[in-house]
Design a protein around this motif. Structure first.
Motif, PDB file in Angstrom:
ATOM      1  N   ILE A  20       0.836  -1.204   0.000  1.00 42.38           N
ATOM      2  CA  ILE A  20       0.000   0.000   0.000  1.00 42.38           C
ATOM      3  C   ILE A  20       0.870   1.253   0.000  1.00 42.38           C
ATOM      4  O   ILE A  20       0.641   2.190  -0.767  1.00 42.38           O
ATOM      5  N   LEU A  21       1.896   1.274   0.840  1.00 46.09           N
ATOM      6  CA  LEU A  21       2.778   2.442   0.901  1.00 46.09           C
ATOM      7  C   LEU A  21       3.550   2.636  -0.402  1.00 46.09           C
ATOM      8  O   LEU A  21       3.705   3.769  -0.876  1.00 46.09           O
ATOM      9  N   ALA A  22       4.025   1.548  -0.981  1.00 47.12           N
ATOM     10  CA  ALA A  22       4.784   1.658  -2.235  1.00 47.12           C
ATOM     11  C   ALA A  22       3.913   2.193  -3.365  1.00 47.12           C
ATOM     12  O   ALA A  22       4.359   3.008  -4.176  1.00 47.12           O
ATOM     13  N   VAL A  23       2.656   1.768  -3.414  1.00 46.93           N
ATOM     14  CA  VAL A  23       1.762   2.252  -4.462  1.00 46.93           C
ATOM     15  C   VAL A  23       1.410   3.719  -4.228  1.00 46.93           C
ATOM     16  O   VAL A  23       1.356   4.513  -5.164  1.00 46.93           O
ATOM     17  N   LEU A  24       1.202   4.102  -2.982  1.00 43.38           N
ATOM     18  CA  LEU A  24       0.847   5.491  -2.690  1.00 43.38           C
ATOM     19  C   LEU A  24       1.987   6.462  -2.965  1.00 43.38           C
ATOM     20  O   LEU A  24       1.748   7.618  -3.309  1.00 43.38           O
ATOM     21  N   PHE A  25       3.226   6.013  -2.827  1.00 37.05           N
ATOM     22  CA  PHE A  25       4.363   6.887  -3.071  1.00 37.05           C
ATOM     23  C   PHE A  25       4.679   7.063  -4.556  1.00 37.05           C
ATOM     24  O   PHE A  25       5.425   7.955  -4.930  1.00 37.05           O
ATOM     25  N   GLN A  26       4.112   6.213  -5.420  1.00 36.09           N
ATOM     26  CA  GLN A  26       4.368   6.338  -6.846  1.00 36.09           C
ATOM     27  C   GLN A  26       3.579   7.504  -7.413  1.00 36.09           C
ATOM     28  O   GLN A  26       2.475   7.792  -6.984  1.00 36.09           O
ATOM     29  N   GLY A  28       1.453   9.466 -10.385  1.00 39.68           N
ATOM     30  CA  GLY A  28       0.459   9.035 -11.351  1.00 39.68           C
ATOM     31  C   GLY A  28       1.019   9.041 -12.759  1.00 39.68           C
ATOM     32  O   GLY A  28       1.881   9.837 -13.107  1.00 39.68           O
ATOM     33  N   LYS A  29       0.498   8.157 -13.577  1.00 40.82           N
ATOM     34  CA  LYS A  29       0.925   8.094 -14.973  1.00 40.82           C
ATOM     35  C   LYS A  29       0.056   9.025 -15.805  1.00 40.82           C
ATOM     36  O   LYS A  29      -1.121   9.197 -15.552  1.00 40.82           O
ATOM     37  N   SER A  30       0.647   9.641 -16.813  1.00 39.13           N
ATOM     38  CA  SER A  30      -0.129  10.520 -17.682  1.00 39.13           C
ATOM     39  C   SER A  30      -1.041   9.677 -18.561  1.00 39.13           C
ATOM     40  O   SER A  30      -0.678   8.602 -19.008  1.00 39.13           O
ATOM     41  N   ALA A  31      -2.243  10.192 -18.806  1.00 43.04           N
ATOM     42  CA  ALA A  31      -3.219   9.432 -19.590  1.00 43.04           C
ATOM     43  C   ALA A  31      -3.963  10.382 -20.507  1.00 43.04           C
ATOM     44  O   ALA A  31      -3.896  11.602 -20.363  1.00 43.04           O
ATOM     45  N   GLY A  32      -4.701   9.826 -21.423  1.00 41.48           N
ATOM     46  CA  GLY A  32      -5.511  10.641 -22.314  1.00 41.48           C
ATOM     47  C   GLY A  32      -4.695  11.280 -23.412  1.00 41.48           C
ATOM     48  O   GLY A  32      -3.621  10.831 -23.791  1.00 41.48           O
ATOM     49  N   LEU A  33      -5.204  12.386 -23.935  1.00 41.45           N
ATOM     50  CA  LEU A  33      -4.578  13.072 -25.062  1.00 41.45           C
ATOM     51  C   LEU A  33      -3.240  13.697 -24.655  1.00 41.45           C
ATOM     52  O   LEU A  33      -2.286  13.677 -25.431  1.00 41.45           O
ATOM     53  N   SER A  34      -3.152  14.207 -23.448  1.00 42.55           N
ATOM     54  CA  SER A  34      -1.884  14.807 -23.019  1.00 42.55           C
ATOM     55  C   SER A  34      -0.794  13.759 -22.911  1.00 42.55           C
ATOM     56  O   SER A  34       0.376  14.052 -23.150  1.00 42.55           O
ATOM     57  N   GLY A  35      -1.147  12.532 -22.571  1.00 44.81           N
ATOM     58  CA  GLY A  35      -0.160  11.460 -22.536  1.00 44.81           C
ATOM     59  C   GLY A  35       0.324  11.077 -23.918  1.00 44.81           C
ATOM     60  O   GLY A  35       1.483  10.727 -24.118  1.00 44.81           O
ATOM     61  N   LEU A  57      10.341   2.086  -7.146  1.00 42.03           N
ATOM     62  CA  LEU A  57       9.113   1.754  -6.432  1.00 42.03           C
ATOM     63  C   LEU A  57       8.261   0.759  -7.219  1.00 42.03           C
ATOM     64  O   LEU A  57       7.653  -0.135  -6.634  1.00 42.03           O
ATOM     65  N   ALA A  58       8.225   0.897  -8.531  1.00 44.88           N
ATOM     66  CA  ALA A  58       7.468  -0.044  -9.356  1.00 44.88           C
ATOM     67  C   ALA A  58       8.069  -1.442  -9.275  1.00 44.88           C
ATOM     68  O   ALA A  58       7.337  -2.436  -9.171  1.00 44.88           O
ATOM     69  N   ARG A  59       9.389  -1.518  -9.314  1.00 42.94           N
ATOM     70  CA  ARG A  59      10.058  -2.807  -9.200  1.00 42.94           C
ATOM     71  C   ARG A  59       9.822  -3.416  -7.821  1.00 42.94           C
ATOM     72  O   ARG A  59       9.545  -4.618  -7.693  1.00 42.94           O
ATOM     73  N   ALA A  60       9.894  -2.598  -6.778  1.00 42.18           N
ATOM     74  CA  ALA A  60       9.648  -3.089  -5.417  1.00 42.18           C
ATOM     75  C   ALA A  60       8.205  -3.561  -5.258  1.00 42.18           C
ATOM     76  O   ALA A  60       7.946  -4.570  -4.603  1.00 42.18           O
ATOM     77  N   THR A  61       7.272  -2.858  -5.885  1.00 47.14           N
ATOM     78  CA  THR A  61       5.872  -3.254  -5.805  1.00 47.14           C
ATOM     79  C   THR A  61       5.664  -4.627  -6.428  1.00 47.14           C
ATOM     80  O   THR A  61       4.915  -5.449  -5.898  1.00 47.14           O
ATOM     81  N   LYS A  62       6.330  -4.892  -7.540  1.00 41.18           N
ATOM     82  CA  LYS A  62       6.207  -6.200  -8.191  1.00 41.18           C
ATOM     83  C   LYS A  62       6.748  -7.308  -7.305  1.00 41.18           C
ATOM     84  O   LYS A  62       6.126  -8.359  -7.150  1.00 41.18           O
ATOM     85  N   TRP A  63       7.919  -7.084  -6.711  1.00 38.90           N
ATOM     86  CA  TRP A  63       8.517  -8.114  -5.871  1.00 38.90           C
ATOM     87  C   TRP A  63       7.720  -8.342  -4.589  1.00 38.90           C
ATOM     88  O   TRP A  63       7.523  -9.488  -4.167  1.00 38.90           O
ATOM     89  N   ILE A  64       7.280  -7.266  -3.979  1.00 35.52           N
ATOM     90  CA  ILE A  64       6.502  -7.407  -2.744  1.00 35.52           C
ATOM     91  C   ILE A  64       5.154  -8.050  -3.047  1.00 35.52           C
ATOM     92  O   ILE A  64       4.645  -8.853  -2.258  1.00 35.52           O
ATOM     93  N   GLY A  65       4.581  -7.735  -4.205  1.00 35.07           N
ATOM     94  CA  GLY A  65       3.339  -8.391  -4.612  1.00 35.07           C
ATOM     95  C   GLY A  65       3.525  -9.883  -4.806  1.00 35.07           C
ATOM     96  O   GLY A  65       2.647 -10.680  -4.450  1.00 35.07           O
ATOM     97  N   ALA A  66       4.660 -10.283  -5.362  1.00 33.01           N
ATOM     98  CA  ALA A  66       4.947 -11.709  -5.541  1.00 33.01           C
ATOM     99  C   ALA A  66       5.099 -12.404  -4.189  1.00 33.01           C
ATOM    100  O   ALA A  66       4.590 -13.513  -3.984  1.00 33.01           O
ATOM    101  N   VAL A  67       5.785 -11.750  -3.255  1.00 32.07           N
ATOM    102  CA  VAL A  67       5.932 -12.310  -1.905  1.00 32.07           C
ATOM    103  C   VAL A  67       4.569 -12.416  -1.224  1.00 32.07           C
ATOM    104  O   VAL A  67       4.267 -13.415  -0.566  1.00 32.07           O
ATOM    105  N   PHE A  68       3.717 -11.407  -1.418  1.00 29.28           N
ATOM    106  CA  PHE A  68       2.376 -11.429  -0.847  1.00 29.28           C
ATOM    107  C   PHE A  68       1.578 -12.606  -1.407  1.00 29.28           C
ATOM    108  O   PHE A  68       0.873 -13.299  -0.661  1.00 29.28           O
ATOM    109  N   LEU A  69       1.697 -12.844  -2.697  1.00 29.87           N
ATOM    110  CA  LEU A  69       0.990 -13.959  -3.321  1.00 29.87           C
ATOM    111  C   LEU A  69       1.481 -15.296  -2.771  1.00 29.87           C
ATOM    112  O   LEU A  69       0.681 -16.184  -2.463  1.00 29.87           O
TER     113      LEU A  69
END
Length: 83
Positions: A20-26, A28-35, A57-69
């Motif tokens: 949760i903390l890792a996702v909150l610290f990331q 936001g990605k740009s989306a829509g026409l401006s992206g 943080l994205a890499r850590a989120t993937k690894w921590i998600g795998a450990v959670f699973l």
């Protein structure tokens, strides 16, 4: 067996909080026409993308998600043996 289940449950809880903390610290990605328009600038700056804090943080989120699973599957197996 109850002690092992309790330890895995506590580890899973801590892992969930860290996700949760890792996702909150990331940022936001740009989306829509401006992206779509800003995509040219992204390709120019992509060479240092792996070194940024967001990439780490994205890499850590993937690894921590795998450990959670894995912890979830272990907890499921432990609960199945107890029943």
């Amino acid at each position: 067996m109850e002690i092992l289940t309790m330890v895995v449950t506590i580890l899973q809880l801590l892992c969930g909080l860290v996700i949760i903390l890792a996702v909150l610290f990331q940022s936001g990605k740009s989306a829509g026409l401006s992206g779509a328009i800003g995509g040219v600038a992204d390709s120019f700056l992509a060479k240092n993308k792996a070194k940024t804090m967001d990439a780490k943080l994205a890499r850590a989120t993937k690894w921590i998600g795998a450990v959670f699973l894995i912890l979830t599957l272990v907890l499921l197996i432990l609960q199945g043996r107890a029943a």
